[in-house]
Design a protein around this motif. Sequence first.
Motif, PDB file in Angstrom:
ATOM      1  N   MET A 155       0.831  -1.209   0.000  1.00 43.30           N
ATOM      2  CA  MET A 155       0.000   0.000   0.000  1.00 43.30           C
ATOM      3  C   MET A 155       0.863   1.255   0.000  1.00 43.30           C
ATOM      4  O   MET A 155       0.539   2.242  -0.669  1.00 43.30           O
ATOM      5  CB  MET A 155      -0.948   0.000   1.203  1.00 43.30           C
ATOM      6  CG  MET A 155      -2.009  -1.085   1.147  1.00 43.30           C
ATOM      7  SD  MET A 155      -2.962  -1.107  -0.379  1.00 43.30           S
ATOM      8  CE  MET A 155      -3.760   0.466  -0.317  1.00 43.30           C
ATOM      9  N   ARG A 156       1.971   1.240   0.725  1.00 45.21           N
ATOM     10  CA  ARG A 156       2.882   2.392   0.713  1.00 45.21           C
ATOM     11  C   ARG A 156       3.457   2.611  -0.681  1.00 45.21           C
ATOM     12  O   ARG A 156       3.586   3.748  -1.138  1.00 45.21           O
ATOM     13  CB  ARG A 156       4.006   2.183   1.721  1.00 45.21           C
ATOM     14  CG  ARG A 156       3.581   2.430   3.136  1.00 45.21           C
ATOM     15  CD  ARG A 156       4.750   2.315   4.082  1.00 45.21           C
ATOM     16  NE  ARG A 156       4.329   2.603   5.434  1.00 45.21           N
ATOM     17  CZ  ARG A 156       4.833   2.037   6.505  1.00 45.21           C
ATOM     18  NH1 ARG A 156       5.797   1.139   6.393  1.00 45.21           N
ATOM     19  NH2 ARG A 156       4.394   2.357   7.701  1.00 45.21           N
ATOM     20  N   ASP A 157       3.808   1.508  -1.350  1.00 47.52           N
ATOM     21  CA  ASP A 157       4.328   1.626  -2.710  1.00 47.52           C
ATOM     22  C   ASP A 157       3.280   2.207  -3.653  1.00 47.52           C
ATOM     23  O   ASP A 157       3.589   3.056  -4.498  1.00 47.52           O
ATOM     24  CB  ASP A 157       4.793   0.263  -3.235  1.00 47.52           C
ATOM     25  CG  ASP A 157       6.029  -0.254  -2.517  1.00 47.52           C
ATOM     26  OD1 ASP A 157       6.711   0.552  -1.843  1.00 47.52           O
ATOM     27  OD2 ASP A 157       6.304  -1.473  -2.620  1.00 47.52           O
ATOM     28  N   VAL A 158       2.034   1.758  -3.516  1.00 47.92           N
ATOM     29  CA  VAL A 158       0.954   2.266  -4.373  1.00 47.92           C
ATOM     30  C   VAL A 158       0.722   3.748  -4.106  1.00 47.92           C
ATOM     31  O   VAL A 158       0.569   4.547  -5.040  1.00 47.92           O
ATOM     32  CB  VAL A 158      -0.344   1.448  -4.153  1.00 47.92           C
ATOM     33  CG1 VAL A 158      -1.542   2.123  -4.789  1.00 47.92           C
ATOM     34  CG2 VAL A 158      -0.180   0.046  -4.699  1.00 47.92           C
ATOM     35  N   ILE A 159       0.724   4.141  -2.827  1.00 45.94           N
ATOM     36  CA  ILE A 159       0.518   5.554  -2.485  1.00 45.94           C
ATOM     37  C   ILE A 159       1.672   6.404  -3.014  1.00 45.94           C
ATOM     38  O   ILE A 159       1.457   7.482  -3.577  1.00 45.94           O
ATOM     39  CB  ILE A 159       0.349   5.721  -0.958  1.00 45.94           C
ATOM     40  CG1 ILE A 159      -0.983   5.115  -0.519  1.00 45.94           C
ATOM     41  CG2 ILE A 159       0.427   7.185  -0.553  1.00 45.94           C
ATOM     42  CD1 ILE A 159      -1.152   5.012   0.983  1.00 45.94           C
ATOM     43  N   ALA A 160       2.898   5.910  -2.858  1.00 52.46           N
ATOM     44  CA  ALA A 160       4.056   6.659  -3.357  1.00 52.46           C
ATOM     45  C   ALA A 160       3.994   6.797  -4.876  1.00 52.46           C
ATOM     46  O   ALA A 160       4.293   7.868  -5.433  1.00 52.46           O
ATOM     47  CB  ALA A 160       5.346   5.961  -2.939  1.00 52.46           C
ATOM     48  N   GLN A 161       3.583   5.732  -5.556  1.00 52.01           N
ATOM     49  CA  GLN A 161       3.460   5.779  -7.007  1.00 52.01           C
ATOM     50  C   GLN A 161       2.384   6.786  -7.415  1.00 52.01           C
ATOM     51  O   GLN A 161       2.574   7.573  -8.354  1.00 52.01           O
ATOM     52  CB  GLN A 161       3.130   4.390  -7.538  1.00 52.01           C
ATOM     53  CG  GLN A 161       3.080   4.292  -9.038  1.00 52.01           C
ATOM     54  CD  GLN A 161       2.740   2.881  -9.492  1.00 52.01           C
ATOM     55  OE1 GLN A 161       2.498   1.994  -8.684  1.00 52.01           O
ATOM     56  NE2 GLN A 161       2.714   2.678 -10.794  1.00 52.01           N
ATOM     57  N   ALA A 162       1.262   6.789  -6.708  1.00 49.41           N
ATOM     58  CA  ALA A 162       0.188   7.742  -7.007  1.00 49.41           C
ATOM     59  C   ALA A 162       0.656   9.174  -6.766  1.00 49.41           C
ATOM     60  O   ALA A 162       0.354  10.078  -7.563  1.00 49.41           O
ATOM     61  CB  ALA A 162      -1.037   7.433  -6.156  1.00 49.41           C
ATOM     62  N   ALA A 173       2.466  20.165  -4.373  1.00 45.52           N
ATOM     63  CA  ALA A 173       3.082  19.362  -3.315  1.00 45.52           C
ATOM     64  C   ALA A 173       2.518  19.727  -1.948  1.00 45.52           C
ATOM     65  O   ALA A 173       2.413  18.871  -1.061  1.00 45.52           O
ATOM     66  CB  ALA A 173       4.593  19.547  -3.327  1.00 45.52           C
ATOM     67  N   ALA A 174       2.142  20.985  -1.758  1.00 45.28           N
ATOM     68  CA  ALA A 174       1.574  21.407  -0.471  1.00 45.28           C
ATOM     69  C   ALA A 174       0.251  20.699  -0.208  1.00 45.28           C
ATOM     70  O   ALA A 174      -0.050  20.319   0.932  1.00 45.28           O
ATOM     71  CB  ALA A 174       1.374  22.921  -0.459  1.00 45.28           C
ATOM     72  N   THR A 175      -0.531  20.487  -1.247  1.00 43.23           N
ATOM     73  CA  THR A 175      -1.805  19.780  -1.091  1.00 43.23           C
ATOM     74  C   THR A 175      -1.559  18.321  -0.717  1.00 43.23           C
ATOM     75  O   THR A 175      -2.260  17.763   0.133  1.00 43.23           O
ATOM     76  CB  THR A 175      -2.627  19.867  -2.392  1.00 43.23           C
ATOM     77  OG1 THR A 175      -2.749  21.231  -2.774  1.00 43.23           O
ATOM     78  CG2 THR A 175      -4.000  19.271  -2.211  1.00 43.23           C
ATOM     79  N   LEU A 176      -0.564  17.713  -1.344  1.00 37.96           N
ATOM     80  CA  LEU A 176      -0.219  16.333  -0.986  1.00 37.96           C
ATOM     81  C   LEU A 176       0.246  16.248   0.463  1.00 37.96           C
ATOM     82  O   LEU A 176      -0.110  15.314   1.185  1.00 37.96           O
ATOM     83  CB  LEU A 176       0.871  15.793  -1.914  1.00 37.96           C
ATOM     84  CG  LEU A 176       0.444  15.397  -3.320  1.00 37.96           C
ATOM     85  CD1 LEU A 176       1.653  14.963  -4.131  1.00 37.96           C
ATOM     86  CD2 LEU A 176      -0.577  14.291  -3.272  1.00 37.96           C
ATOM     87  N   GLU A 177       1.031  17.232   0.874  1.00 33.99           N
ATOM     88  CA  GLU A 177       1.515  17.256   2.262  1.00 33.99           C
ATOM     89  C   GLU A 177       0.345  17.406   3.234  1.00 33.99           C
ATOM     90  O   GLU A 177       0.297  16.758   4.280  1.00 33.99           O
ATOM     91  CB  GLU A 177       2.512  18.410   2.440  1.00 33.99           C
ATOM     92  CG  GLU A 177       3.302  18.347   3.709  1.00 33.99           C
ATOM     93  CD  GLU A 177       4.194  17.125   3.786  1.00 33.99           C
ATOM     94  OE1 GLU A 177       4.289  16.553   4.888  1.00 33.99           O
ATOM     95  OE2 GLU A 177       4.791  16.742   2.771  1.00 33.99           O
ATOM     96  N   ARG A 178      -0.617  18.242   2.874  1.00 26.07           N
ATOM     97  CA  ARG A 178      -1.802  18.430   3.719  1.00 26.07           C
ATOM     98  C   ARG A 178      -2.617  17.131   3.786  1.00 26.07           C
ATOM     99  O   ARG A 178      -3.125  16.752   4.838  1.00 26.07           O
ATOM    100  CB  ARG A 178      -2.645  19.583   3.176  1.00 26.07           C
ATOM    101  CG  ARG A 178      -3.733  20.037   4.104  1.00 26.07           C
ATOM    102  CD  ARG A 178      -4.431  21.322   3.672  1.00 26.07           C
ATOM    103  NE  ARG A 178      -4.741  21.383   2.254  1.00 26.07           N
ATOM    104  CZ  ARG A 178      -4.210  22.262   1.391  1.00 26.07           C
ATOM    105  NH1 ARG A 178      -3.346  23.156   1.814  1.00 26.07           N
ATOM    106  NH2 ARG A 178      -4.542  22.250   0.115  1.00 26.07           N
ATOM    107  N   LEU A 185      -0.340   9.896   7.231  1.00 23.06           N
ATOM    108  CA  LEU A 185       0.645   9.128   6.467  1.00 23.06           C
ATOM    109  C   LEU A 185       2.011   9.767   6.602  1.00 23.06           C
ATOM    110  O   LEU A 185       2.175  10.960   6.393  1.00 23.06           O
ATOM    111  CB  LEU A 185       0.268   9.085   4.984  1.00 23.06           C
ATOM    112  CG  LEU A 185      -0.999   8.330   4.630  1.00 23.06           C
ATOM    113  CD1 LEU A 185      -1.293   8.497   3.161  1.00 23.06           C
ATOM    114  CD2 LEU A 185      -0.849   6.872   4.966  1.00 23.06           C
ATOM    115  N   GLU A 186       2.974   8.973   6.942  1.00 22.78           N
ATOM    116  CA  GLU A 186       4.362   9.418   6.987  1.00 22.78           C
ATOM    117  C   GLU A 186       5.079   8.721   5.842  1.00 22.78           C
ATOM    118  O   GLU A 186       5.457   7.562   5.951  1.00 22.78           O
ATOM    119  CB  GLU A 186       5.012   9.057   8.325  1.00 22.78           C
ATOM    120  CG  GLU A 186       4.368   9.723   9.514  1.00 22.78           C
ATOM    121  CD  GLU A 186       4.540  11.227   9.500  1.00 22.78           C
ATOM    122  OE1 GLU A 186       5.584  11.711   9.027  1.00 22.78           O
ATOM    123  OE2 GLU A 186       3.618  11.921   9.954  1.00 22.78           O
TER     124      GLU A 186
END
Length: 189
Positions: A155-162, A173-178, A185-186
């Motif tokens: 799941m971490r790999d899928v999230i990182a890929q997305a 990137a700020a929206t992803l960080e939010r 998620l860390e």
Amino acid sequence: MERSHLYLPTLSYAAMGHVYAPYRGSSSPALSTASSTSSKPEQIEELVSQQLHHLKMHYADEEQRYVDQMLLENPIVVERRAPPPLKTELAMDCRGSGSGSGSGSGSDVKDAQRQRAESCRKSRYNNKIKKAKLRFRHKFVSGQLKKSAVMLDTMRDVIAQAERQLLERGYPAATLERMRATFGLEMEQ
């Protein structure tokens, strides 16, 4: 609409969908309550607690089936500590203690020793069974933990890929960080 080219591996929990979705059809009161717009937090909490209880019961049943299967495949053997006395030794002991007035107490002592030996044997057997059950439970839980760790990594790999694809398409990137902060998620980048 643009199609995403995410690699989504098959997840091991997909085969167990019936376990995680026990309510079938839309006529179920649980689904209609959960999907209604007037659902209250108490109802949601109740549904969540019911689902957690269902999952815990399923996990306990699965664990017990595994332990029972392993006990059947690996029977517990308890060896005797001392070989049983021979018939000639028993006959000599009975004749030797038969003379005099203490013959009744001699058989009582032997009977008490026999009962104590049987009790100790049962206790050793039960202790071995308990240890084996604990060992098999530990093996089951370790296996489940490994499966969960693999699932989490996937799941971490899928999230990182997305996230990478979203960043490549110009998503801020700020929206992803939010979003990471909102969902706890860390992620390493």
